[in-house]
Scaffold this motif. Structure first.
Motif, PDB file in Angstrom:
ATOM      1  N   LYS A 134      -4.991  12.153   7.960  1.00 26.96           N
ATOM      2  CA  LYS A 134      -6.197  12.788   7.405  1.00 26.96           C
ATOM      3  C   LYS A 134      -5.992  13.357   6.002  1.00 26.96           C
ATOM      4  CE  LYS A 134      -8.237  13.913  11.896  1.00 26.96           C
ATOM      5  NZ  LYS A 134      -7.113  14.031  12.857  1.00 26.96           N
ATOM      6  N   GLU A 135      -6.379  14.631   5.837  1.00 30.05           N
ATOM      7  CA  GLU A 135      -6.388  15.210   4.484  1.00 30.05           C
ATOM      8  C   GLU A 135      -4.973  15.531   3.998  1.00 30.05           C
ATOM      9  OE1 GLU A 135      -7.161  16.719   7.207  1.00 30.05           O
ATOM     10  OE2 GLU A 135      -5.843  18.478   7.141  1.00 30.05           O
ATOM     11  N   ASN A 136      -3.973  15.295   4.839  1.00 30.21           N
ATOM     12  CA  ASN A 136      -2.603  15.483   4.350  1.00 30.21           C
ATOM     13  C   ASN A 136      -2.218  14.410   3.324  1.00 30.21           C
ATOM     14  OD1 ASN A 136      -1.721  17.745   6.116  1.00 30.21           O
ATOM     15  ND2 ASN A 136      -2.238  16.252   7.713  1.00 30.21           N
ATOM     16  N   VAL A 137      -2.922  13.288   3.358  1.00 30.98           N
ATOM     17  CA  VAL A 137      -2.718  12.255   2.334  1.00 30.98           C
ATOM     18  C   VAL A 137      -3.443  12.691   1.068  1.00 30.98           C
ATOM     19  CG1 VAL A 137      -3.171   9.859   1.675  1.00 30.98           C
ATOM     20  CG2 VAL A 137      -2.520  10.416   4.046  1.00 30.98           C
ATOM     21  N   TYR A 138      -2.680  12.907   0.004  1.00 34.58           N
ATOM     22  CA  TYR A 138      -3.373  13.363  -1.211  1.00 34.58           C
ATOM     23  C   TYR A 138      -3.753  12.216  -2.128  1.00 34.58           C
ATOM     24  CZ  TYR A 138       1.122  13.300  -3.804  1.00 34.58           C
ATOM     25  OH  TYR A 138       2.300  12.936  -4.401  1.00 34.58           O
ATOM     26  N   THR A 139      -3.144  11.049  -1.935  1.00 35.10           N
ATOM     27  CA  THR A 139      -3.575   9.887  -2.722  1.00 35.10           C
ATOM     28  C   THR A 139      -3.104   8.606  -2.050  1.00 35.10           C
ATOM     29  OG1 THR A 139      -3.579   8.823  -4.909  1.00 35.10           O
ATOM     30  CG2 THR A 139      -1.523   9.821  -4.210  1.00 35.10           C
ATOM     31  N   ASP A 140      -3.848   7.519  -2.299  1.00 41.65           N
ATOM     32  CA  ASP A 140      -3.363   6.202  -1.894  1.00 41.65           C
ATOM     33  C   ASP A 140      -3.038   5.372  -3.136  1.00 41.65           C
ATOM     34  OD1 ASP A 140      -5.887   5.679  -2.786  1.00 41.65           O
ATOM     35  OD2 ASP A 140      -6.583   4.644  -0.977  1.00 41.65           O
ATOM     36  N   LYS A 141      -2.799   6.071  -4.248  1.00 33.87           N
ATOM     37  CA  LYS A 141      -2.344   5.395  -5.465  1.00 33.87           C
ATOM     38  C   LYS A 141      -0.955   5.924  -5.811  1.00 33.87           C
ATOM     39  CE  LYS A 141      -6.980   5.254  -7.457  1.00 33.87           C
ATOM     40  NZ  LYS A 141      -7.478   6.519  -6.828  1.00 33.87           N
ATOM     41  N   ASP A 142      -0.308   5.274  -6.750  1.00 29.41           N
ATOM     42  CA  ASP A 142       1.019   5.747  -7.137  1.00 29.41           C
ATOM     43  C   ASP A 142       0.890   6.768  -8.263  1.00 29.41           C
ATOM     44  OD1 ASP A 142       3.675   6.081  -7.147  1.00 29.41           O
ATOM     45  OD2 ASP A 142       4.189   4.156  -8.045  1.00 29.41           O
ATOM     46  N   GLU A 143       0.387   7.944  -7.905  1.00 31.09           N
ATOM     47  CA  GLU A 143       0.157   9.004  -8.891  1.00 31.09           C
ATOM     48  C   GLU A 143       0.628  10.330  -8.299  1.00 31.09           C
ATOM     49  OE1 GLU A 143      -4.100   9.031  -9.437  1.00 31.09           O
ATOM     50  OE2 GLU A 143      -4.461   9.617  -7.357  1.00 31.09           O
ATOM     51  N   ARG A 172       0.859  -1.178   0.000  1.00 30.10           N
ATOM     52  CA  ARG A 172       0.000   0.000   0.000  1.00 30.10           C
ATOM     53  C   ARG A 172       0.892   1.224   0.000  1.00 30.10           C
ATOM     54  NH1 ARG A 172      -2.679  -3.701  -0.790  1.00 30.10           N
ATOM     55  NH2 ARG A 172      -4.594  -4.443   0.263  1.00 30.10           N
ATOM     56  N   ILE A 173       0.403   2.279  -0.620  1.00 30.34           N
ATOM     57  CA  ILE A 173       1.177   3.522  -0.663  1.00 30.34           C
ATOM     58  C   ILE A 173       0.281   4.671  -0.218  1.00 30.34           C
ATOM     59  CG2 ILE A 173       0.629   3.939  -3.119  1.00 30.34           C
ATOM     60  CD1 ILE A 173       3.375   5.178  -3.450  1.00 30.34           C
ATOM     61  N   LEU A 174       0.873   5.594   0.544  1.00 30.55           N
ATOM     62  CA  LEU A 174       0.186   6.848   0.864  1.00 30.55           C
ATOM     63  C   LEU A 174       1.133   7.978   0.476  1.00 30.55           C
ATOM     64  CD1 LEU A 174      -1.258   6.048   4.434  1.00 30.55           C
ATOM     65  CD2 LEU A 174      -2.486   6.025   2.251  1.00 30.55           C
ATOM     66  N   ARG A 175       0.657   8.935  -0.283  1.00 32.19           N
ATOM     67  CA  ARG A 175       1.493  10.076  -0.656  1.00 32.19           C
ATOM     68  C   ARG A 175       0.954  11.328   0.026  1.00 32.19           C
ATOM     69  NH1 ARG A 175       3.499   9.315  -6.849  1.00 32.19           N
ATOM     70  NH2 ARG A 175       4.693  11.143  -6.211  1.00 32.19           N
ATOM     71  N   ILE A 176       1.867  12.079   0.622  1.00 30.28           N
ATOM     72  CA  ILE A 176       1.496  13.134   1.555  1.00 30.28           C
ATOM     73  C   ILE A 176       2.074  14.472   1.120  1.00 30.28           C
ATOM     74  CG2 ILE A 176       1.890  13.924   3.935  1.00 30.28           C
ATOM     75  CD1 ILE A 176       2.112  10.517   4.095  1.00 30.28           C
TER      76      ILE A 176
END
Lengths: 411, 411
Positions: A248-257, A181-185
């Motif tokens: 929270k909303e600091n994560v802008y995506t949970d995909k690799d984009e 899983r990935i989270l981008r912040i």
């Protein structure tokens, strides 16, 4: 199960090229529960290839080799495998026929003689069909099933489709499967992310959590291991959920984009348009936005107003404000954002002014000082930042922060 | 002399990080006449490090190891070397004292106990001073002088200065020295460059010539080998001269610097200014120009006029021409170049319009079709291009071609 990866190719030993196949291969092997324990690069030399295979076989059950499978005299992977395992190279009429057919199909020309080299394979090898080029891959069971050798062509466009077949065959070996899983912040520094989430993963062996920070963003990678896919997914998702609850909303995506894709999708979804005015970021923001296919749906224009004259003339920034506060100042960032929004007739305007360095800094306005303004129908907001690093790093931090400010307005 | 490079670090076996130290090290070793025969990545495990060293020692006289020299329990390079060569790790009071002093100097704090780990070194090792951090490098002569092991810290900022000392010590070994020359070319495709120069190097073993092509440019690398520096320089320069005679002004530099730097230097030298208007390149041209420190001396402004309205309103492109010829057309490129020159009051104006893809192409105007206009006091010129590749590749080809058109006007 442990794997080693060997990249074959003298060009990969020059100062100009490096093996990148192994990164993608590592990810795919990990998904199958196979750990990569080491990797090597060797030149187009059958002795060196054989030595690398023997060394890898001492510690791995799976050896993945990329490159050296073509028809030229420099392509030595088949010879290297045969030498390492003391196998004969045998000419396989069936493979030769397949290769010739494939060549005719692809080029509409008669196959040259040297294609026959690709039909000499180590005895016992099974062919992995190449759906893109002519060089077949090889699958070889050795040492009574204690060692599997997989030889793939070098070009990703050729080995990627071939890996589907490899995946099916390897799936039986992985005693574990891994879920990723990935989270981008955006909007938090690495240490701030760590402060928030370390409580959940410190001392935890499974899932494994890795934080990667760059001027573009902060990424969290979660790898969970289990015997069954369902259990691995559950472990990974549980950890991901804990992280999302604090980030929270600091994560802008949970995909690799990338962020520019996420912001672009938000703009399209809400039917809003954007224009940007850049000084210190020098066009990088417009460039990132327009790297996304279809960005013309929402991106109307960018202005790189490097000179003060351009800021005044094109964007209507007040000359007296530049004189009173300097070009790198809050009122100038605000007027740039408002100006580009007016000129372009867009819903949102972004204005950026700062000092990217390495020159141009002063004690009051040091290198890395950046003001970012965002203007919309509800008003104009300006934030002040101080970014570290080189000129190119400051440009990257600046544009990610600008995109993130817009994202927070849109969600 | 043959070398192998071993990168130590479990993070370098993940799908996210790769060893890049070895590229720069390869170049430095080649300059000393030392060929790199293979390279490996191993995790933070003394057994794996030892195995990699033993394997490399079978075929190389020089082994360069990067990483794993720090004070933590994960730093296993010292143990790996000792294990591979069956040497004891000895505690060296002199090194401990040096490390503690260095730590105090750098941090103004008392040194922690774990620094002592770095003072346990394989017996016989010589210290390479670290002028940036605290971890010393190691130089070890083994096997009665038939094997040299050089261990360097992972961070380039630490190993680069340390390599000066290594260079002095290695200089005595290289039976040959290598001289390197580079030519960077714009305005010709790889095959055109090859057609012009292959007559000079086909079948020639020394110097070695490598052509590297990318959407950015075409590069020729010349490596000449000789016993003396003078002779290597002479061989390399002779080949370079032959290439220059046929490639002429297509060579934009014989240094390792990008086109935007060369064009920027020309503008500054001639006291000229530039402004650019981009459509399909989406800000990449402005971004490349402003990646060069000091570009504000000559770069006045950029406009990313993605929408037709922006082209008309900001640049004064005639609406009827967009309607008659389409936004991707010769007259629009010309008017964009003229428009941005007028708005910015610059000496040169560049206008770019095209189809970067993947969508938006038609049979008449396919993906990759790009018009580039350049306007100056003497008039306006437009060229039509058809670039291959992905969206990002088309953007890169486009901006390099635009910079090259300007360069040819300036020389």
């Amino acid at each position: 199960m442990v794997a080693e990866i060997i990249a074959v190719g003298s060009e990969l030993l020059s100062p100009y090229r490096t093996d990148t196949n192994s990164l993608e291969l590592t990810e795919r092997l990990m998904e199958l529960g196979i750990r990569v324990n080491g990797k090597c690069v060797v030149g187009d030399n059958d002795e060196d290839i054989a030595r690398a295979i023997r060394a890898a076989a001492a510690r791995a059950q799976i050896i993945v080799i990329t490159g050296g499978l073509g028809p030229t005299n420099d392509d030595k992977t088949r010879e290297g495998i045969a030498k390492a395992l003391k196998l004969n190279l045998v000419f396989r009429e069936d493979i030769h026929t397949w290769i010739k057919e494939r060549y005719k199909q692809l080029t509409k020309q008669d196959p040259p003689d040297n294609l026959a080299r690709m039909a000499f394979v180590p005895e016992g090898a099974e062919i992995l069909e190449n759906t893109v080029g002519t060089a077949p891959g090889l699958w070889l069971e050795a040492k009574e099933g204690y060692l599997y050798i997989i030889a793939l062509p070098g070009p990703p466009s050729e080995w990627r489709p071939m890996f589907e077949r490899v995946r099916e065959k390897l799936a039986q070996f992985g005693s574990h499967v891994f879920s990723h899983r990935i989270l981008r912040i955006a909007g938090l520094r690495e240490s701030q992310v760590e402060d928030k989430i370390s409580q959940f993963y410190t001392g935890v062996k499974n899932p494994q959590v890795t934080i990667l920070a760059s001027p573009e963003d902060v990424q969290i990678h979660i790898w969970a291991r289990a015997r069954e896919r369902e259990e691995a997914d559950r472990l990974a998702d549980e950890m991901k959920k804990k992280f999302l609850e604090v980030l929270k909303e600091n994560v802008y995506t949970d995909k690799d984009e990338p962020l520019e894709k996420v912001v672009g999708d938000l703009l399209r979804e809400k039917g809003k348009t954007l224009a940007v005015a850049e000084s210190c970021s020098g066009g990088l923001l417009a460039n990132r936005i327009t790297n996304i296919p279809g960005s013309s749906d929402y991106f109307l224009m960018g202005a790189v107003t490097y000179s003060n004259e351009a800021k005044v003339k094109v964007l209507g920034v007040k000359k007296k404000d530049i004189e009173a506060h300097g070009a790198v100042s809050e009122p100038v960032a605000a007027q740039m954002a408002e100006g580009i929004r007016r000129v372009a007739g867009s819903d949102f305007g972004i204005g950026i002014t700062g000092i990217a360095g390495p020159g141009g800094g002063t004690p009051e306005k040091p290198v890395g000082l950046v003001y970012i303004g965002i203007s919309w129908e509800g008003g104009t907001e300006v934030k002040r930042f101080r970014f570290p690093g080189t000129r190119l790093q400051v440009k990257m931090y600046t544009t990610s922060s600008a995109l993130d400010m817009l994202r927070r307005k849109l969600i």
